[in-house]
Design an enzyme around this catalytic site. Structure first.
Site, PDB file in Angstrom:
ATOM      1  N   ASN A   9       0.839  -1.349  -0.008  1.00  0.00           N
ATOM      2  CA  ASN A   9       0.204  -0.122   0.030  1.00  0.00           C
ATOM      3  C   ASN A   9       0.796   1.236  -0.045  1.00  0.00           C
ATOM      4  O   ASN A   9       1.588   1.477   0.884  1.00  0.00           O
ATOM      5  CB  ASN A   9      -0.843  -0.060   1.102  1.00  0.00           C
ATOM      6  CG  ASN A   9      -1.737   1.233   1.505  1.00  0.00           C
ATOM      7  OD1 ASN A   9      -1.820   2.131   0.401  1.00  0.00           O
ATOM      8  ND2 ASN A   9      -2.339   1.341   2.401  1.00  0.00           N
ATOM      9  N   GLU A 168      -4.946  -4.758  10.574  1.00  0.00           N
ATOM     10  CA  GLU A 168      -4.262  -4.007  10.857  1.00  0.00           C
ATOM     11  C   GLU A 168      -4.360  -3.301  12.158  1.00  0.00           C
ATOM     12  O   GLU A 168      -4.968  -2.223  12.277  1.00  0.00           O
ATOM     13  CB  GLU A 168      -4.169  -2.790   9.619  1.00  0.00           C
ATOM     14  CG  GLU A 168      -3.855  -3.376   8.245  1.00  0.00           C
ATOM     15  CD  GLU A 168      -3.349  -2.408   7.296  1.00  0.00           C
ATOM     16  OE1 GLU A 168      -2.124  -2.841   6.695  1.00  0.00           O
ATOM     17  OE2 GLU A 168      -3.745  -1.337   7.202  1.00  0.00           O
ATOM     18  N   GLY A 235       2.951  -1.186   4.285  1.00  0.00           N
ATOM     19  CA  GLY A 235       2.918   0.437   3.957  1.00  0.00           C
ATOM     20  C   GLY A 235       4.445   0.721   3.686  1.00  0.00           C
ATOM     21  O   GLY A 235       4.962   0.694   2.528  1.00  0.00           O
ATOM     22  N   GLY A 236       4.995   1.289   4.630  1.00  0.00           N
ATOM     23  CA  GLY A 236       6.561   2.073   4.644  1.00  0.00           C
ATOM     24  C   GLY A 236       7.526   1.078   3.811  1.00  0.00           C
ATOM     25  O   GLY A 236       8.161   1.543   2.885  1.00  0.00           O
TER      26      GLY A 236
HETATM   27  P1  13P Z   1       3.279   0.482   7.680  1.00  0.00           P
HETATM   28  O1  13P Z   1       3.744  -0.800   6.898  1.00  0.00           O
HETATM   29  O2  13P Z   1       3.941   1.682   7.060  1.00  0.00           O
HETATM   30  O3  13P Z   1       3.073   0.322   9.146  1.00  0.00           O
HETATM   31  O4  13P Z   1       1.644   0.616   7.174  1.00  0.00           O
HETATM   32  C1  13P Z   1       0.932  -0.661   7.190  1.00  0.00           C
HETATM   33  C2  13P Z   1      -0.451  -0.129   6.494  1.00  0.00           C
HETATM   34  O5  13P Z   1      -1.266   0.665   6.554  1.00  0.00           O
HETATM   35  C3  13P Z   1      -0.707  -0.746   5.187  1.00  0.00           C
HETATM   36  O6  13P Z   1      -1.653  -0.616   4.781  1.00  0.00           O
END
Ligand code: 13P
Length: 257
Positions: A9, A168, A235-236
């Site tokens: 994402n 999440e 995410g990151g």
């Molecule tokens: P991070 O991996 O940056 O914590 O984000 C997770 C996320 O929200 C994926 O949808």
């Protein structure tokens, strides 16, 4: 046997150029004949077509981060599911915690989008998860129950071939805090039992439940090893090929075991 899904994402990140470079790196790493693990990237709307063109023909699919529940028409600023399928997009993330908490989407809003996206034939990645305060006050399961019940209201069991759940925990998103494998497994088991109670044992067994929240190369394998963790929503770490590829690799290795 559920097939791992590793989804990136990208949120509101990248430029056209940096996104294209990232997509190229992933497409060359994930061959089309790699059925062991499903890999997906979800770039920002303006770059979907560019990224889609780059990954087409590779083992990387592309999805959107949101959609609207109405057919095309006078809805300034929104994106119709018809537009997503028109550009070959096959998945959509719905109910992400940032949309719930920053954009104030309710379970009812999310439910409308879920139903519209399913009708359009899209794969829906429905995100659920509790806030830190909710975990601390022992509300995790109640919150998951509310979000699942609300998000999936009126959704028939027949649609589950298109549905993926993403757990999440909000306190683990972008914070560097990760749910322990035991915390993740407990929540995933709750969600699987929820599917069994509300739908059927077959649906519960076949539906993939992804974990999301600070997934990194160094914790991916342990999280993905949990019995009820069927992939990751990243995410990151999905913004850097050198971080995302090892997460995919962890899933590939576990699938071969
Ligand atoms: P991070 O991996 O940056 O914590 O984000 C997770 C996320 O929200 C994926 O949808």
């Amino acid at each position: 046997m559920r097939r791992f899904l590793v989804a990136g994402n990208w949120k509101m990140n990248t430029t056209k150029e940096s996104g294209a470079q990232l997509a190229q790196a992933l497409a060359s790493e994930v061959p089309s004949e790699n059925p062991a693990v499903e890999v997906l990237v979800c770039p920002p709307f303006p770059y979907l077509t560019t990224i889609g063109d780059i990954v087409t023909g590779s083992g990387v699919g592309y999805g959107a981060q949101n959609c609207y529940h109405e057919a095309p028409g006078a809805f300034t600023g929104e994106t119709a599911t018809e537009m997503l399928t028109d550009i070959g997009c096959r998945s959509v993330i719905l109910g992400h915690s940032e949309r719930r908490h920053v954009l104030k989407e309710t379970d009812a809003d999310i439910n409308l989008k879920v139903k519209k996206a399913l009708e359009a034939g899209l794969q829906v990645i429905l995100c659920v998860g509790e806030l830190q305060s909710e975990r601390e006050s022992d509300q995790t399961e109640a919150v998951l129950n509310t979000q699942m019940t609300g998000g999936l209201a009126g959704v028939d069991g027949a649609a589950f071939g298109q549905i993926v759940i993403a757990y999440e925990p909000v306190w683990a998103i972008g914070t560097g805090l990760t749910a322990s494998p035991e915390q993740a497994e407990a929540a995933h088991l709750y969600l699987r039992n929820w599917l069994k109670d509300q739908y059927s044992a077959e649906i519960a067994d076949a539906t993939r439940i992804l974990y999301g929240g600070s997934v990194k190369p160094d914790n991916a394998k342990e999280l993905l090893s949990q019995e009820n963790v069927d992939g990751a929503l990243v995410g990151g770490a999905s913004l850097k090929a050198e971080l995302f590829i090892p997460i995919i690799q962890a899933a590939v290795e576990l699938s071969a075991e």
